[in-house]
Write a protein that holds these residues in place. Structure first.
Motif, PDB file in Angstrom:
ATOM      1  N   GLY A  37       0.816  -1.218   0.000  1.00 18.37           N
ATOM      2  CA  GLY A  37       0.000   0.000   0.000  1.00 18.37           C
ATOM      3  C   GLY A  37       0.845   1.261   0.000  1.00 18.37           C
ATOM      4  N   MET A  38       1.921   1.284   0.803  1.00 12.70           N
ATOM      5  CA  MET A  38       2.816   2.444   0.844  1.00 12.70           C
ATOM      6  C   MET A  38       3.478   2.667  -0.513  1.00 12.70           C
ATOM      7  SD  MET A  38       2.978   3.860   3.958  1.00 12.70           S
ATOM      8  CE  MET A  38       2.680   3.448   5.694  1.00 12.70           C
ATOM      9  N   LEU A  39       3.890   1.572  -1.137  1.00  9.48           N
ATOM     10  CA  LEU A  39       4.558   1.672  -2.433  1.00  9.48           C
ATOM     11  C   LEU A  39       3.617   2.237  -3.492  1.00  9.48           C
ATOM     12  CD1 LEU A  39       7.152   1.106  -4.025  1.00  9.48           C
ATOM     13  CD2 LEU A  39       6.286  -1.204  -4.455  1.00  9.48           C
ATOM     14  N   VAL A  40       2.385   1.754  -3.516  1.00 14.14           N
ATOM     15  CA  VAL A  40       1.410   2.264  -4.491  1.00 14.14           C
ATOM     16  C   VAL A  40       1.126   3.737  -4.243  1.00 14.14           C
ATOM     17  CG1 VAL A  40      -0.962   2.044  -5.321  1.00 14.14           C
ATOM     18  CG2 VAL A  40       0.382  -0.007  -4.860  1.00 14.14           C
ATOM     19  N   LEU A  41       0.961   4.128  -2.971  1.00 17.52           N
ATOM     20  CA  LEU A  41       0.736   5.539  -2.651  1.00 17.52           C
ATOM     21  C   LEU A  41       1.905   6.398  -3.131  1.00 17.52           C
ATOM     22  CD1 LEU A  41      -0.776   5.830   0.964  1.00 17.52           C
ATOM     23  CD2 LEU A  41      -1.843   6.446  -1.207  1.00 17.52           C
ATOM     24  N   ALA A  42       3.123   5.897  -2.919  1.00 18.88           N
ATOM     25  CA  ALA A  42       4.298   6.664  -3.334  1.00 18.88           C
ATOM     26  C   ALA A  42       4.303   6.903  -4.837  1.00 18.88           C
ATOM     27  CB  ALA A  42       5.571   5.921  -2.911  1.00 18.88           C
ATOM     28  N   VAL A  43       3.816   5.939  -5.598  1.00 17.42           N
ATOM     29  CA  VAL A  43       3.825   6.048  -7.056  1.00 17.42           C
ATOM     30  C   VAL A  43       2.734   6.997  -7.555  1.00 17.42           C
ATOM     31  CG1 VAL A  43       3.458   4.765  -9.200  1.00 17.42           C
ATOM     32  CG2 VAL A  43       4.874   3.784  -7.381  1.00 17.42           C
ATOM     33  N   ILE A  44       1.558   6.958  -6.947  1.00 19.21           N
ATOM     34  CA  ILE A  44       0.420   7.705  -7.501  1.00 19.21           C
ATOM     35  C   ILE A  44       0.154   9.035  -6.812  1.00 19.21           C
ATOM     36  CG2 ILE A  44      -0.675   5.534  -8.179  1.00 19.21           C
ATOM     37  CD1 ILE A  44      -2.668   5.917  -5.899  1.00 19.21           C
ATOM     38  N   ALA A  45       0.863   9.345  -5.700  1.00 19.99           N
ATOM     39  CA  ALA A  45       0.564  10.567  -4.930  1.00 19.99           C
ATOM     40  C   ALA A  45       1.130  11.794  -5.627  1.00 19.99           C
ATOM     41  CB  ALA A  45       1.125  10.450  -3.510  1.00 19.99           C
ATOM     42  N   GLY A  46       0.512  12.181  -6.734  1.00 22.66           N
ATOM     43  CA  GLY A  46       0.873  13.405  -7.438  1.00 22.66           C
ATOM     44  C   GLY A  46      -0.165  14.475  -7.167  1.00 22.66           C
ATOM     45  N   PRO A  47       0.114  15.723  -7.558  1.00 30.00           N
ATOM     46  CA  PRO A  47      -0.823  16.825  -7.293  1.00 30.00           C
ATOM     47  C   PRO A  47      -2.217  16.585  -7.862  1.00 30.00           C
ATOM     48  CG  PRO A  47       1.286  17.670  -8.048  1.00 30.00           C
ATOM     49  CD  PRO A  47       1.339  16.189  -8.230  1.00 30.00           C
ATOM     50  N   GLY A  48      -2.314  15.825  -8.955  1.00 35.67           N
ATOM     51  CA  GLY A  48      -3.611  15.595  -9.574  1.00 35.67           C
ATOM     52  C   GLY A  48      -4.336  14.358  -9.089  1.00 35.67           C
ATOM     53  N   ALA A  49      -3.752  13.623  -8.161  1.00 37.86           N
ATOM     54  CA  ALA A  49      -4.380  12.389  -7.679  1.00 37.86           C
ATOM     55  C   ALA A  49      -5.667  12.697  -6.919  1.00 37.86           C
ATOM     56  CB  ALA A  49      -3.408  11.637  -6.775  1.00 37.86           C
ATOM     57  N   THR A  50      -6.706  11.932  -7.196  1.00 38.62           N
ATOM     58  CA  THR A  50      -7.982  12.116  -6.515  1.00 38.62           C
ATOM     59  C   THR A  50      -8.059  11.213  -5.282  1.00 38.62           C
ATOM     60  OG1 THR A  50      -9.116  10.364  -7.742  1.00 38.62           O
ATOM     61  CG2 THR A  50      -9.063  12.572  -8.744  1.00 38.62           C
ATOM     62  N   VAL A  51      -9.004  11.535  -4.413  1.00 43.81           N
ATOM     63  CA  VAL A  51      -9.180  10.744  -3.196  1.00 43.81           C
ATOM     64  C   VAL A  51      -9.574   9.312  -3.547  1.00 43.81           C
ATOM     65  CG1 VAL A  51     -10.509  10.522  -1.069  1.00 43.81           C
ATOM     66  CG2 VAL A  51      -9.769  12.772  -1.840  1.00 43.81           C
ATOM     67  N   LEU A  52     -10.401   9.139  -4.588  1.00 47.20           N
ATOM     68  CA  LEU A  52     -10.824   7.795  -4.978  1.00 47.20           C
ATOM     69  C   LEU A  52      -9.648   6.963  -5.497  1.00 47.20           C
ATOM     70  CD1 LEU A  52     -14.281   8.439  -6.705  1.00 47.20           C
ATOM     71  CD2 LEU A  52     -13.814   7.537  -4.416  1.00 47.20           C
ATOM     72  N   GLU A  53      -8.672   7.616  -6.134  1.00 45.93           N
ATOM     73  CA  GLU A  53      -7.482   6.898  -6.581  1.00 45.93           C
ATOM     74  C   GLU A  53      -6.595   6.508  -5.405  1.00 45.93           C
ATOM     75  OE1 GLU A  53      -6.821   8.939 -11.001  1.00 45.93           O
ATOM     76  OE2 GLU A  53      -5.958   9.871  -9.221  1.00 45.93           O
ATOM     77  N   LEU A  54      -6.553   7.355  -4.386  1.00 45.52           N
ATOM     78  CA  LEU A  54      -5.723   7.093  -3.215  1.00 45.52           C
ATOM     79  C   LEU A  54      -6.374   6.132  -2.225  1.00 45.52           C
ATOM     80  CD1 LEU A  54      -4.615  10.781  -2.538  1.00 45.52           C
ATOM     81  CD2 LEU A  54      -3.217   8.993  -3.562  1.00 45.52           C
ATOM     82  N   ALA A  55      -7.698   5.976  -2.327  1.00 42.79           N
ATOM     83  CA  ALA A  55      -8.421   5.178  -1.332  1.00 42.79           C
ATOM     84  C   ALA A  55      -7.994   3.710  -1.288  1.00 42.79           C
ATOM     85  CB  ALA A  55      -9.930   5.294  -1.566  1.00 42.79           C
ATOM     86  N   PRO A  56      -7.868   2.987  -2.434  1.00 42.41           N
ATOM     87  CA  PRO A  56      -7.516   1.556  -2.341  1.00 42.41           C
ATOM     88  C   PRO A  56      -6.203   1.280  -1.612  1.00 42.41           C
ATOM     89  CG  PRO A  56      -8.399   2.050  -4.507  1.00 42.41           C
ATOM     90  CD  PRO A  56      -8.205   3.365  -3.823  1.00 42.41           C
ATOM     91  N   PRO A  57      -5.085   1.987  -1.921  1.00 37.80           N
ATOM     92  CA  PRO A  57      -3.874   1.704  -1.139  1.00 37.80           C
ATOM     93  C   PRO A  57      -4.005   2.102   0.328  1.00 37.80           C
ATOM     94  CG  PRO A  57      -3.498   3.530  -2.661  1.00 37.80           C
ATOM     95  CD  PRO A  57      -4.786   2.910  -3.041  1.00 37.80           C
ATOM     96  N   MET A  58      -4.784   3.148   0.623  1.00 38.39           N
ATOM     97  CA  MET A  58      -4.992   3.510   2.030  1.00 38.39           C
ATOM     98  C   MET A  58      -5.759   2.406   2.756  1.00 38.39           C
ATOM     99  SD  MET A  58      -5.645   7.597   2.442  1.00 38.39           S
ATOM    100  CE  MET A  58      -6.924   7.834   1.221  1.00 38.39           C
ATOM    101  N   VAL A  59      -6.762   1.845   2.097  1.00 35.76           N
ATOM    102  CA  VAL A  59      -7.511   0.731   2.693  1.00 35.76           C
ATOM    103  C   VAL A  59      -6.591  -0.467   2.917  1.00 35.76           C
ATOM    104  CG1 VAL A  59      -9.347  -0.959   2.271  1.00 35.76           C
ATOM    105  CG2 VAL A  59      -9.747   1.465   1.816  1.00 35.76           C
TER     106      VAL A  59
END
Length: 457
Positions: A338-360
């Protein structure tokens, strides 16, 4: 559960919730405190650090006090101290007073937290201890989940003072109920308090933790940082030498002869490092890369923080049927992913729905790890040593939390830039580091030993 078990869960759970809530409730309110007290944000970092520092340094000593003078008595004293310090924090007229109040709160929290684990474990028979540890973990998870949200709600609706006032009625009720309803307990035989050990370990942890907290500010190669690390390390070496020959050690080194106990503490430290470094960066990302307010930030983080309290009770039972170390290793692997996926996708344009699966995924992984790490560690020691083992486990977690916050902030300050893109770049770097720590924890937990077998009935 019988009446005594329900009472123990209710009283110690309320105290645990209060202490865990205070770990993160302050984080989202620091800008409001800064405006109110007219001080710099760098000074207010010690509102967080003073609490963590006192908590980490004194937890092992507090667990030893409970074993010597009675768990209920010391627990009640810790609750009263925490409550008085919370009231002092609410009334603080300046930053110095608030920091001092938070340090005293940390002392109270250091007394409370390991004793909640000890008393809850002792209240249940061995064959049902996994479920009790699951409940303990769920309460911890609920406090963590509610902290950022509660801080935002109380500050927006009333004022920042209420993040401290909220502890006062809870603390009074818990202290009265604990003194009247909890059963007294202590170590198998009353032992002389290891005062030399208390002084050595407290001084050693203070030096190491202080250096870690200040390293990012003063510089990791600064003379003050190296001196604090050197003094702390020397005192810890002296502590180990003393404990090895003491007739009444506060941290029996023989416990570490068990591979299950040793690896549980290593994995516990690395999980705490990854959790706190990653969570702090997530708040930083939402607040500064996306420009969201404290309440919104708290609500978004529920994808992460709500999962442990949902998963932990079942995770305790699963670990007993499968093997606690195996479930913990799987959970840490999930956290790392989950941390690795967040690190890859956490850009300024990332939406909450995109960030939700790795956070879960991170939250589920944490829920799998915490009760099973505790179960593996406590099952590896004799019943008479459960109190001391709880203190050691709690200390490894808290020191890992301090390291995660301090090292994470140092990495962020070294790698972040200006604007939303600069913030996101620094956040991603820290999340990569958190993923590496969680993966290392999974490797430590996956070493085969007695806790890799199902727990006996």
């Amino acid at each position: 559960m019988n009446r005594a078990e329900r009472t123990t869960i209710a009283v110690t759970g309320a105290a645990l919730f209060m202490v865990v809530l205070d770990n993160l409730i302050v984080a989202s309110t620091l800008p409001a405190i800064q405006r109110s007290l007219h001080t710099s944000l760098s000074s207010l970092e010690w509102v967080l650090n003073a609490y963590i520092l006192a908590f980490a340094v004194l937890m092992l000593s507090a667990a030893a006090l409970g074993e010597r003078y009675g768990r209920r008595r010391v627990f009640t004293g810790g609750v009263l101290l925490f409550t008085l310090a919370s009231a002092a924090g609410a009334l603080a007229p300046n930053a110095g007073t608030l920091i001092a109040a938070r340090a005293v709160e940390g002392i109270g929290g250091a007394v409370i937290m390991p004793l909640t684990l000890t008393m809850m474990s002792a209240a249940f028979p061995a064959e049902r201890r996994g479920a009790a540890l699951g409940i303990w973990s769920a309460i911890s998870g609920f406090g963590v989940a509610l902290g950022p949200v509660a801080g935002g709600v109380l500050t927006d609706a009333l004022s920042w003072h209420w993040i401290f006032w909220v502890n006062v009625p809870i603390g009074i009720v818990v202290a009265v109920a604990g003194a009247r309803a909890l059963a007294e307990g202590r170590g198998a035989a009353p032992e002389r308090l290891d005062l030399t050990g208390v002084v050595l370990v407290s001084g050693g942890l203070l030096g190491v933790v202080f250096a870690t907290v200040r390293g990012g500010v003063d510089g990791w190669g600064a003379a003050s940082t190296l001196a604090a690390y050197g003094a702390g390390t020397a005192l810890l070496v002296a502590f180990l030498a003393w404990e090895n020959r003491s007739d009444h050690p506060m941290m029996p080194l023989r416990l570490f002869r068990s591979r299950a106990f040793s690896t549980a503490n290593i994995a516990n430290f690395l999980l705490a490092f990854a959790m706190f470094a990653g969570f702090l960066m997530l708040i930083q990302f939402f607040a500064h890369a996306r420009g969201e307010g404290s309440l919104t930030v708290g609500l978004h983080t529920l994808f992460w923080t709500a999962m442990p309290m949902v998963v932990a009770p079942s995770a305790g039972r699963l670990g007993r049927r499968v093997a606690p170390a195996a479930v913990a290793a799987a959970g840490l692997s999930l956290v790392a992913t989950g941390m690795l996926v967040l690190a890859v996708i956490a850009g300024p344009g990332a939406t909450v729905l995109e960030l939700a699966p790795p956070m879960v995924a991170i939250g589920v992984g944490i829920g799998l790890v915490i009760p099973n790490i505790a179960a593996a560690a406590l099952a590896a020691v004799p019943p008479a040593d459960i109190g001391k083992a709880s203190g050691i486990l709690s200390t490894s977690r808290q020191v890992g939390s301090v390291a995660g916050v301090s090292v994470g902030l140092a990495i962020y300050e070294a790698t972040s830039g200006s604007g939303a893109a600069g913030v996101a770049s620094g956040v991603s770097t820290v999340l990569f580091a958190a993923a590496v720590a969680a993966a290392a924890g999974a490797l430590a937990a996956s070493r085969r030993h007695s806790a890799f077998a199902p727990m006996p009935a």
